[in-house]
Design a protein around this motif. Structure first.
Motif, PDB file in Angstrom:
ATOM      1  N   THR A  51     -11.315  15.089 -17.304  1.00  0.00           N
ATOM      2  CA  THR A  51     -12.286  14.292 -16.556  1.00  0.00           C
ATOM      3  C   THR A  51     -11.705  12.960 -16.110  1.00  0.00           C
ATOM      4  O   THR A  51     -11.698  12.641 -14.914  1.00  0.00           O
ATOM      5  CB  THR A  51     -13.552  14.049 -17.396  1.00  0.00           C
ATOM      6  N   VAL A  52     -11.198  12.174 -17.060  1.00  0.00           N
ATOM      7  CA  VAL A  52     -10.740  10.825 -16.718  1.00  0.00           C
ATOM      8  C   VAL A  52      -9.482  10.859 -15.856  1.00  0.00           C
ATOM      9  O   VAL A  52      -9.428  10.236 -14.785  1.00  0.00           O
ATOM     10  CB  VAL A  52     -10.491   9.993 -17.995  1.00  0.00           C
ATOM     11  N   LYS A  53      -8.460  11.569 -16.284  1.00  0.00           N
ATOM     12  CA  LYS A  53      -7.208  11.566 -15.531  1.00  0.00           C
ATOM     13  C   LYS A  53      -7.377  12.102 -14.110  1.00  0.00           C
ATOM     14  O   LYS A  53      -6.881  11.478 -13.155  1.00  0.00           O
ATOM     15  CB  LYS A  53      -6.116  12.334 -16.273  1.00  0.00           C
ATOM     16  N   PRO A  54      -8.042  13.235 -13.901  1.00  0.00           N
ATOM     17  CA  PRO A  54      -8.226  13.686 -12.513  1.00  0.00           C
ATOM     18  C   PRO A  54      -8.983  12.672 -11.655  1.00  0.00           C
ATOM     19  O   PRO A  54      -8.677  12.513 -10.465  1.00  0.00           O
ATOM     20  CB  PRO A  54      -9.014  14.988 -12.665  1.00  0.00           C
ATOM     21  N   MET A  55      -9.969  11.994 -12.238  1.00  0.00           N
ATOM     22  CA  MET A  55     -10.700  10.980 -11.485  1.00  0.00           C
ATOM     23  C   MET A  55      -9.792   9.831 -11.079  1.00  0.00           C
ATOM     24  O   MET A  55      -9.818   9.359  -9.940  1.00  0.00           O
ATOM     25  CB  MET A  55     -11.866  10.451 -12.315  1.00  0.00           C
ATOM     26  N   ILE A  56      -8.952   9.358 -12.019  1.00  0.00           N
ATOM     27  CA  ILE A  56      -8.034   8.259 -11.727  1.00  0.00           C
ATOM     28  C   ILE A  56      -7.012   8.676 -10.677  1.00  0.00           C
ATOM     29  O   ILE A  56      -6.728   7.931  -9.723  1.00  0.00           O
ATOM     30  CB  ILE A  56      -7.332   7.804 -13.020  1.00  0.00           C
ATOM     31  N   ASP A  57      -6.466   9.877 -10.807  1.00  0.00           N
ATOM     32  CA  ASP A  57      -5.478  10.351  -9.839  1.00  0.00           C
ATOM     33  C   ASP A  57      -6.078  10.522  -8.447  1.00  0.00           C
ATOM     34  O   ASP A  57      -5.380  10.349  -7.441  1.00  0.00           O
ATOM     35  CB  ASP A  57      -4.873  11.677 -10.308  1.00  0.00           C
ATOM     36  N   LYS A  58      -7.357  10.845  -8.385  1.00  0.00           N
ATOM     37  CA  LYS A  58      -8.022  11.007  -7.081  1.00  0.00           C
ATOM     38  C   LYS A  58      -8.348   9.660  -6.448  1.00  0.00           C
ATOM     39  O   LYS A  58      -8.193   9.485  -5.237  1.00  0.00           O
ATOM     40  CB  LYS A  58      -9.312  11.835  -7.256  1.00  0.00           C
ATOM     41  N   ARG A  59      -8.775   8.703  -7.252  1.00  0.00           N
ATOM     42  CA  ARG A  59      -9.242   7.424  -6.708  1.00  0.00           C
ATOM     43  C   ARG A  59      -8.126   6.413  -6.463  1.00  0.00           C
ATOM     44  O   ARG A  59      -8.255   5.538  -5.605  1.00  0.00           O
ATOM     45  CB  ARG A  59     -10.272   6.795  -7.660  1.00  0.00           C
ATOM     46  N   LEU A  60      -7.046   6.502  -7.244  1.00  0.00           N
ATOM     47  CA  LEU A  60      -6.022   5.468  -7.195  1.00  0.00           C
ATOM     48  C   LEU A  60      -4.671   6.051  -6.791  1.00  0.00           C
ATOM     49  O   LEU A  60      -4.454   7.258  -6.850  1.00  0.00           O
ATOM     50  CB  LEU A  60      -5.901   4.790  -8.569  1.00  0.00           C
ATOM     51  N   ARG A  61      -3.759   5.183  -6.405  1.00  0.00           N
ATOM     52  CA  ARG A  61      -2.428   5.601  -5.973  1.00  0.00           C
ATOM     53  C   ARG A  61      -1.528   5.747  -7.213  1.00  0.00           C
ATOM     54  O   ARG A  61      -0.728   4.873  -7.536  1.00  0.00           O
ATOM     55  CB  ARG A  61      -1.830   4.599  -4.983  1.00  0.00           C
ATOM     56  N   THR A  62      -1.685   6.852  -7.894  1.00  0.00           N
ATOM     57  CA  THR A  62      -0.930   7.086  -9.112  1.00  0.00           C
ATOM     58  C   THR A  62       0.263   7.998  -8.842  1.00  0.00           C
ATOM     59  O   THR A  62       0.319   8.705  -7.834  1.00  0.00           O
ATOM     60  CB  THR A  62      -1.803   7.753 -10.189  1.00  0.00           C
ATOM     61  N   LEU A  63       1.195   7.992  -9.785  1.00  0.00           N
ATOM     62  CA  LEU A  63       2.201   9.034  -9.897  1.00  0.00           C
ATOM     63  C   LEU A  63       1.664   9.973 -10.977  1.00  0.00           C
ATOM     64  O   LEU A  63       1.690   9.646 -12.158  1.00  0.00           O
ATOM     65  CB  LEU A  63       3.549   8.437 -10.305  1.00  0.00           C
ATOM     66  N   LEU A  84       0.803  -1.224   0.000  1.00  0.00           N
ATOM     67  CA  LEU A  84       0.000   0.000   0.000  1.00  0.00           C
ATOM     68  C   LEU A  84       0.834   1.271   0.000  1.00  0.00           C
ATOM     69  O   LEU A  84       0.288   2.369  -0.129  1.00  0.00           O
ATOM     70  CB  LEU A  84      -0.944  -0.011   1.215  1.00  0.00           C
ATOM     71  N   ALA A  85       2.153   1.129   0.109  1.00  0.00           N
ATOM     72  CA  ALA A  85       3.021   2.307   0.047  1.00  0.00           C
ATOM     73  C   ALA A  85       3.344   2.699  -1.386  1.00  0.00           C
ATOM     74  O   ALA A  85       3.853   3.792  -1.630  1.00  0.00           O
ATOM     75  CB  ALA A  85       4.321   2.027   0.804  1.00  0.00           C
ATOM     76  N   LYS A  86       3.044   1.828  -2.324  1.00  0.00           N
ATOM     77  CA  LYS A  86       3.501   2.025  -3.696  1.00  0.00           C
ATOM     78  C   LYS A  86       2.522   2.855  -4.515  1.00  0.00           C
ATOM     79  O   LYS A  86       1.307   2.728  -4.394  1.00  0.00           O
ATOM     80  CB  LYS A  86       3.696   0.662  -4.371  1.00  0.00           C
ATOM     81  N   ARG A  87       3.079   3.712  -5.380  1.00  0.00           N
ATOM     82  CA  ARG A  87       2.314   4.471  -6.352  1.00  0.00           C
ATOM     83  C   ARG A  87       2.779   4.063  -7.747  1.00  0.00           C
ATOM     84  O   ARG A  87       3.870   3.523  -7.911  1.00  0.00           O
ATOM     85  CB  ARG A  87       2.461   5.973  -6.131  1.00  0.00           C
ATOM     86  N   TYR A  88       1.944   4.362  -8.758  1.00  0.00           N
ATOM     87  CA  TYR A  88       2.162   3.738 -10.065  1.00  0.00           C
ATOM     88  C   TYR A  88       2.067   4.731 -11.213  1.00  0.00           C
ATOM     89  O   TYR A  88       1.273   5.684 -11.175  1.00  0.00           O
ATOM     90  CB  TYR A  88       1.105   2.643 -10.303  1.00  0.00           C
ATOM     91  N   ARG A  89       2.851   4.461 -12.247  1.00  0.00           N
ATOM     92  CA  ARG A  89       2.659   5.139 -13.518  1.00  0.00           C
ATOM     93  C   ARG A  89       1.372   4.627 -14.166  1.00  0.00           C
ATOM     94  O   ARG A  89       0.891   3.539 -13.843  1.00  0.00           O
ATOM     95  CB  ARG A  89       3.870   4.900 -14.435  1.00  0.00           C
ATOM     96  N   VAL A  90       0.839   5.421 -15.087  1.00  0.00           N
ATOM     97  CA  VAL A  90      -0.470   5.100 -15.675  1.00  0.00           C
ATOM     98  C   VAL A  90      -0.377   5.161 -17.194  1.00  0.00           C
ATOM     99  O   VAL A  90       0.175   6.107 -17.765  1.00  0.00           O
ATOM    100  CB  VAL A  90      -1.572   6.072 -15.186  1.00  0.00           C
TER     101      VAL A  90
END
Length: 355
Positions: free
Chosen positions: A219-231, A136-142
């Protein structure tokens, strides 16, 4: 020649050295502990050197710069981390986010995502990599991909054949050929042709690409960045598609190099609007582009022209423009599935993620 210095001597060298190389392993080991396997010093591939536990589930191990570059992997008890080895340059401090469980990611579907730009809605099909629930410490490229229905499931694919993106990513991560990534498949709609194209082809029309681009970026990218552990930064964000989805991906990245650092156009429809994308090739931007086409009725001539036009704009072959001619490749999902590992491993090679 192997360097098998005793652990006590290595500790003394670290204490007295002008510099120490450090690896920080981010992992909640529970009641277990993390050890470092490697090819020098007290580290061997059969017995690890114990890392020191710190706050926030960070395990630290250092060695003197004098040992030079070291190849290593973390271990959790008798389990060795999944994927490739890590090559640690002398004098560096490196953060590693390993996982030790089965190397199988999971696809989830988010239905009914509204597009205020296009006045419609669609599903997102999201591949979460194998470590997502474990570390759960890890963040990811998309990686954002067009034609989401065709990526993960033959039952929803347009012609009953999927790209098998999930299976391919799982395999490439397991063998240490690519880093883990989140893949966001954006479903197409009955307006696929206009949404993926600029204005206007004499036969097919088109012209909604700007609105589709705004949907993806705003729309899509901000939603993904908010919901998931992204870089969320541009260096960690890529876009890719095939056919019309290929030109959409290339054009979106050309328009928004502040958002995307990598873009793939697989069997792209560079014939669109009498080859306007080729004859009026956009100026070079700081984005890595992957282009390909098969040799069997797949628009290879158009793609070659686009490659040459981009080279004329200053792109460098193999550096920020990679081209592949797929022998026998056709314009279908089976061919794309067979060669998608090429852009995946070029965009996200093992050990390339910066945290």
């Amino acid at each position: 020649m192997k360097n098998n210095l005793p652990a006590a001597l290595v500790a003394l060298l670290v204490a007295t050295s002008a510099g120490a190389t450090t690896v920080r392993v981010h992992y909640d080991a529970g009641k277990g502990s993390i050890a470092i396997l490697g090819d020098k010093g007290p580290m061997t591939w059969s017995k690890g050197a114990p890392a020191k536990a710190g706050s926030g589930h960070v395990w630290t191990y250092s060695w003197p710069d004098e040992l030079g570059e070291i190849t290593m992997k973390p271990a959790l008890g008798e389990k060795v981390s999944i994927g490739g080895t890590y090559r640690i340059a002398a004098g560096s401090s490196v953060d590693i986010y390993p996982f030790f469980g089965p190397p199988f990611g999971k696809v989830t579907i988010v239905a009914g995502v509204e597009s205020p730009q296009l006045k419609n809605s669609r599903s997102l099909r999201i591949f979460l990599p194998a470590s997502y629930q474990e570390n759960l410490a890890k963040r990811y490229r998309v990686l954002y991909m067009q034609d989401g229905q065709n990526l993960f499931d033959a039952k929803t694919a347009a012609y009953g054949v999927e790209w098998a993106i999930d299976e391919t990513v799982n395999r490439l991560v397991a063998i240490g050929a690519m880093d883990e990534v989140i893949v966001v498949g954006i479903d197409n709609t009955p307006d696929r042709i206009p949404e993926y194209t600029p204005c206007c082809d004499p036969k097919h029309g088109g012209g909604k690409l700007d609105a589709y681009e705004a949907f993806v970026v705003d729309t899509v990218k901000p939603m993904i960045d908010k919901r998931l552990r992204t870089l969320p930064g541009k260096e960690a964000t890529a876009i890719m598609g095939s056919s019309l989805g290929g030109i959409a991906s290339v054009l979106i990245a050309q328009h928004r190099p502040d958002v995307f650092s990598k873009a793939g156009g697989v069997s792209s429809s560079f014939w669109w609007n009498e080859r306007t994308l080729v004859t009026k090739a956009a100026a070079r931007v700081p984005v890595k582009f992957y282009l390909d086409a098969g040799t069997s009725g797949d628009g290879l001539e158009d793609t070659l022209l686009m490659r040459d036009a981009m080279l004329a704009q200053g792109y460098r072959a193999g550096a920020d423009l990679l081209f592949d001619s797929a022998e026998g490749g056709k314009h279908n999902e089976a061919s794309w599935a067979a060669r998608v590992e090429k852009p995946l491993t070029w965009f996200f090679p093992w050990g390339s993620t910066s945290y």
